[in-house]
Design an enzyme around this catalytic site. Structure first.
Site, PDB file in Angstrom:
ATOM      1  CG  HIS A 111      -5.161   3.845  -0.151  1.00 21.86           C
ATOM      2  ND1 HIS A 111      -4.752   2.531  -0.219  1.00 21.86           N
ATOM      3  CD2 HIS A 111      -6.334   3.908  -0.831  1.00 21.86           C
ATOM      4  CE1 HIS A 111      -5.643   1.834  -0.909  1.00 21.86           C
ATOM      5  NE2 HIS A 111      -6.616   2.643  -1.294  1.00 21.86           N
ATOM      6  CB  SER A 165      -9.220   0.757  -1.422  1.00 22.85           C
ATOM      7  OG  SER A 165      -8.483   0.817  -2.602  1.00 22.85           O
ATOM      8  CG  ASP A 223      -2.324   0.557   0.854  1.00 35.72           C
ATOM      9  OD1 ASP A 223      -2.372   1.728   0.448  1.00 35.72           O
ATOM     10  OD2 ASP A 223      -3.334  -0.155   0.992  1.00 35.72           O
TER      11      ASP A 223
END
Length: 735
Positions: A197, A519, A138
């Protein structure tokens, strides 16, 4: 002689001391938080708190008191073993003693929505994922976030070989929760998360329990990941650009495999590719060979069909769904009808009296109806509530309304976006309503010369009976890279997910952000995979996938079919096997297992060359010597076939079931045949005499009616036994 006696005495003291430590450690490891409710003894007046506290302590052998209650109840909470709790039952004053339950709190609502409850059921039996390592590929991580606190975390397992790197040097910034952090991103010099994220996905998968979380005054409660006692390792592949190079992704996956992770979670992808040309598929196959479950996002290309990514059968491909929570902003229109919508901005002083209501597109201006920038300059919206169209970029629409003097905004989805709305932080009082609700408001405006409305802000509500829906953005099948494999495999929570973020967005001490996407659904399943791997260490990645798929839910909270964003029953190309049910997955009864070498004839059957197959499986292959099989012949927990003039009719495929349920058990098949298709299962009853025994069955599919070319039909094959229902979806395309 005297010296020898002293040495022996010291040695005996050492043994006693180490034995005491071992016993103490074992006791601590088996302790749980218990609630103890008491009745005050007659004739005793606890006028001072210290006297009450002393009395509470009299119930305990050692000081393990966590909380002393004074006003809400007479009693306390303490760390106890089951034996210690049992011994307390002899006390006359005792009213009730039990392990604590976690009341569903509403920041990270998803564990409760998924049936994961503290000290109960699957979460307890899987030990919350203890000892499992989840590796995330990630955008980095925020090491000092409280969601990555290691309070109560065990040390990493001895197999762990990873590193903790910040600024290119080995540091002590990691702990027993975040045990690894490595940077592979070429546009970054460290492992820190500049995008947010990676921090968000990591805490969703395995964030530690964090009380008092909130977001702009909403979603108040406890944030916790799917596998709260699992360890985390972050492999950063994306810096500020938001994209990751294929070389970096492969390097990160390579390192994760070497480091010893149990689950790999990848919330990224690049559309449909042949598997030998897809670095995620290649890396995932290598991980699968090592017994690592690989969970990947399905993509955000919905509601278009053929929009999937990460389609390989050895990957758990995860679509996105809504949860049973909303931040309510209810529109009250002049005919006294209430219409529910959402808004994160919840003003406390917005008038409940009705205000003039206007449709921004009433003048026929296409730009104005969407409240585009600069479009309302010549529209009279001052002091009015303005109805705008289009459920994307809603905050910017609100800014246009505000800039032109509007009092509030109602923004409605278009038909494609359907019924799934979003709680956004608007710049003025607003409500985001679905397409049908918006159309109802438009009809009301056209029915009267003086339309009026207001917005009633009701805050966070939970328990929505029509949840889950499939998210509009969640990518759909069919599978382009391998049409004979049904994808996505599963759906899980991915809309309005609140999780850890590097900075505070609402200018409080809480560092959380609200995000939507596959996600977000992917790490939910990564955490659930870690729970299953802890609970069943002998299961292969394929067995874990099968357990998740064959036990999935097809119905929403109120018992109706799961629907898509249009409130139409969702197809298997949208939900795959259904919505994840972690507790049922823990005891599936039967599984469809696949060993790594079983994929070789499948890959040959795709028409790949020997070298192309060799790229994936990492050894030489001769497809001419391997028995190539049709895609649908792979021992997958679902079926995806094509029927028509250019395809065999009938088609027969076999499956092998492995018993992980009761040793002596029998199953009968139940078939819900797709429209226009005859489905014959042979045999229609199977039996097992021991655990891990394997039994084969065959399925013959044949077209039995006039079904138009290009149409689609779906059904199910379910093996049923006492307490078990093992369901496989069927997708049929007629060509």
């Amino acid at each position: 002689m005297k010296e020898n006696i002293q040495n022996k005495a010291l040695f005996l003291l050492f043994l006693l001391f180490t034995s005491f430590l071992a016993i103490s450690e074992a006791t601590i490891q088996t302790q749980e938080t218990y609630i103890v409710l008491l009745e005050k003894p007659e004739g005793r007046d606890f006028t001072e708190f210290k006297n009450l506290d002393t009395w509470y302590h009299s119930f305990l052998e050692t000081p393990r008191l966590l909380h002393s209650y004074r006003h809400v109840v007479t009693g306390f909470a303490a760390k106890l073993t089951a034996e210690q709790a049992k011994s307390m039952e002899t006390r006359e004053e005792l009213v009730l003693i039990r392990p604590q339950r976690m009341i569903p709190l509403h920041t990270t609502r998803t564990p409760s929505f998924l049936g994961l409850e503290q000290n109960l059921g699957f979460w307890k039996s899987s030990d919350y994922g203890k000892g499992m390592i989840i590796g995330l590929i990630d955008s980095g991580i925020t090491p000092n976030h409280p969601s990555f606190s290691d309070d109560g975390m065990p040390s990493p397992p001895t197999k762990w070989k990873g590193k903790c790197e910040l600024n290119g040097t080995t540091t002590t910034s990691c702990n027993n929760k975040l045990i690894g952090a490595r940077n592979f991103a070429t546009d970054s010099n460290d492992v820190l998360d500049n995008l947010g994220h990676g921090t968000h996905t990591a805490s969703t998968a395995a964030g530690s329990s964090l009380h008092g979380a909130s977001y702009f005054g909403q979603y108040n409660g406890t944030a916790i990941g799917s596998a709260p006692l699992a360890h985390l390792a972050m492999y950063k592949v994306s810096g500020r650009g938001g994209k990751a190079g294929e070389a970096e992704i492969l390097a990160a996956m390579d390192a994760a495999i070497d480091d010893g992770v149990d689950v790999l979670s990848l919330s990224l992808g690049l559309g449909s590719k042949a598997f030998y040309d897809d670095v995620i598929a290649i890396g995932a196959f290598a991980a699968t060979r090592k017994g690592i479950l690989v969970s990947c996002s399905a993509g955000n290309g919905g509601p278009r069909n053929f929009s999937l990514t990460n389609e390989a059968p050895w990957i758990l491909t995860v679509g996105a769904s809504t949860v049973d929570r909303a931040v309510r902003a209810t529109v009250l229109i002049g005919n006294n009808t209430e219409i529910n919508g959402e808004s994160l901005f919840q003003p406390k002083d917005f008038p409940s009296t009705l205000l003039p209501l206007v449709y921004a597109g009433s003048n026929g201006n296409e730009s104005a109806k969407f409240c585009d920038k600069g479009s309302l300059a010549n529209v009279d919206v001052k002091g009015k509530i303005v109805l705008c169209e289009g459920g994307i970029g809603t905050v910017y629409k609100g800014q246009e309304v505000k800039d032109n003097g509007g009092a509030a905004m109602i923004v409605m989805n278009d038909q494609v976006q359907g019924f799934v709305t979003k709680a956004s932080l608007h710049v003025l009082p607003a409500s985001h309503v679905n397409y049908v609700a918006g159309s109802q408001i438009k009809d009301y405006i056209n029915s009267t010369t003086s339309p009026m409305a207001t917005i009633l802000f009701k805050g966070t509500v939970i328990g929505l009976k029509d949840a889950p829906h499939v998210a509009a953005f969640s990518s759909r099948g069919p599978n382009t890279a391998s049409p004979g494999i049904l994808k996505p495999d599963i759906i899980g929570p991915g809309v309005n997910i609140l999780a850890a973020f590097p900075v505070s967005v609402d200018n409080t001490t809480n560092r959380f952000d609200l995000k939507s996407g596959t996600s977000m659904s992917c790490p939910h399943l990564s955490g659930i995979g870690a729970l299953l791997k802890n609970s069943h260490p002998d299961w292969s990645p394929a067995a874990i996938k099968s357990a998740i798929m064959t036990t999935a839910n097809l119905e929403n909270v109120e018992g109706n079919s799961i629907s898509d964003q249009q409130l139409v029953p969702a197809t298997v190309f949208e939900i795959g096997s259904g919505h994840v049910n972690p507790s049922k997955a823990n005891d599936p009864g039967l599984v469809y297992d696949i060993q790594p070498e079983d994929y070789v004839p499948y890959l040959c059957g795709l028409g790949y060359s020997d070298k192309e197959v060799g790229v994936i499986v990492q050894h030489r292959v001769k497809c001419s010597k391997n028995s190539s099989i049709p895609e649908a012949q792979l021992n997958y927990p679902s079926f995806s076939i094509k029927l028509g003039a250019n395809y065999p009719n009938p088609q027969t495929y076999t499956r092998t079931l492995t018993n992980y349920g009761k040793a002596n058990s029998g199953y009968a098949v139940e078939v819900s045949a797709p429209k226009g298709v005859s489905v014959v299962v042979t045999p229609d009853k199977i039996s097992f005499s021991e655990v891990k025994q394997m039994v084969k069955y065959s399925v013959m599919f044949s077209k039995n009616g006039t079904v138009g070319s290009g149409s689609f039909s779906e059904g199910y094959i379910t093996w049923k036994s006492d307490g078990y229902s093992v369901r496989s979806p069927i997708a049929v395309i007629f060509e």
